[in-house]
Design an enzyme around this catalytic site. Structure first.
Site, PDB file in Angstrom:
ATOM      1  N   CYS A   9       0.884  -1.160   0.000  1.00  0.00           N
ATOM      2  CA  CYS A   9       0.000   0.000   0.000  1.00  0.00           C
ATOM      3  C   CYS A   9       0.923   1.211   0.000  1.00  0.00           C
ATOM      4  CB  CYS A   9      -0.912  -0.013   1.221  1.00  0.00           C
ATOM      5  SG  CYS A   9      -2.292   1.134   1.091  1.00  0.00           S
ATOM      6  N   CYS A  88      -4.338  -1.178  -1.892  1.00  0.00           N
ATOM      7  CA  CYS A  88      -4.918   0.145  -2.140  1.00  0.00           C
ATOM      8  C   CYS A  88      -4.801   0.442  -3.627  1.00  0.00           C
ATOM      9  CB  CYS A  88      -4.266   1.228  -1.289  1.00  0.00           C
ATOM     10  SG  CYS A  88      -2.568   1.648  -1.686  1.00  0.00           S
ATOM     11  N   CYS A  96       5.521  -0.982 -10.212  1.00  0.00           N
ATOM     12  CA  CYS A  96       6.269  -1.610  -9.116  1.00  0.00           C
ATOM     13  C   CYS A  96       7.693  -1.926  -9.559  1.00  0.00           C
ATOM     14  CB  CYS A  96       5.586  -2.910  -8.687  1.00  0.00           C
ATOM     15  SG  CYS A  96       3.992  -2.647  -7.909  1.00  0.00           S
TER      16      CYS A  96
END
Length: 164
Positions: A9, A88, A96
């Site tokens: 998150c 989230c 990422c």
């Protein structure tokens, strides 16, 4: 072999920490060889006190938990992850880092309990409901035959959990 799970998150202060703590707690209680970690792209540097309170009230030890960057888990000496879960929407939309071992990735979105209305009491209720919802999905994850599942089968199962 331990199944490592990374829960992400953005600020790593609430939902991802709830996920990490719930998965570690439930895995230990059920005797499952699963280890959870959490991190964020822009860690807030502290845990949300309402998350800590919800976990503590549920009898879960929060000592040792901290807000940390996902960069720690992209390093060469980091534990190899089998599963990466975003909790989230903003973290799910971010690019990422490369995760060594090409883990299975899934998004299990939860509303941000820190935005709940009703003052502190409203936030306490929202954090407890979020903890319970995350715990339910973590129980479903722990019921999977992780040691024998292919990545494709695992991806399908985790996606099905996200839709339940």
């Amino acid at each position: 072999m331990t199944t490592n799970v990374l829960i992400l998150c953005t600020h790593n202060s609430a939902r991802s920490v709830l996920g990490e703590a719930m998965l570690n707690h439930l895995a230990a209680k059920l005797g499952k060889n699963v280890r959870a970690f959490s991190a964020g792209s822009a860690p807030g540097g502290r845990l949300n006190p309402f998350a800590v309170e919800a976990l503590t009230r549920a009898g879960i030890d929060v000592s040792g938990y901290r807000s940390k960057s996902w960069d720690e888990f992209a390093a060469a000496d980091a534990p190899a992850m089998r599963i990466v879960i975003t909790v989230c929407d903003s973290a799910a939309a971010e690019t990422c880092p490369y995760w060594p071992g090409s883990p299975v990735k899934v998004h299990w979105g939860y509303a941000d309990p820190s935005l709940a209305l009703g003052g502190e009491d409203g936030k306490r209720v929202a954090f407890e409901l979020t903890r319970q919802a995350i715990g339910y999905r973590m129980l479903q994850l722990l019921e999977l035959p992780l040691d024998t599942m292919s990545n494709e089968g695992l991806q399908q199962a985790l996606t099905a959990i996200s839709e339940s």
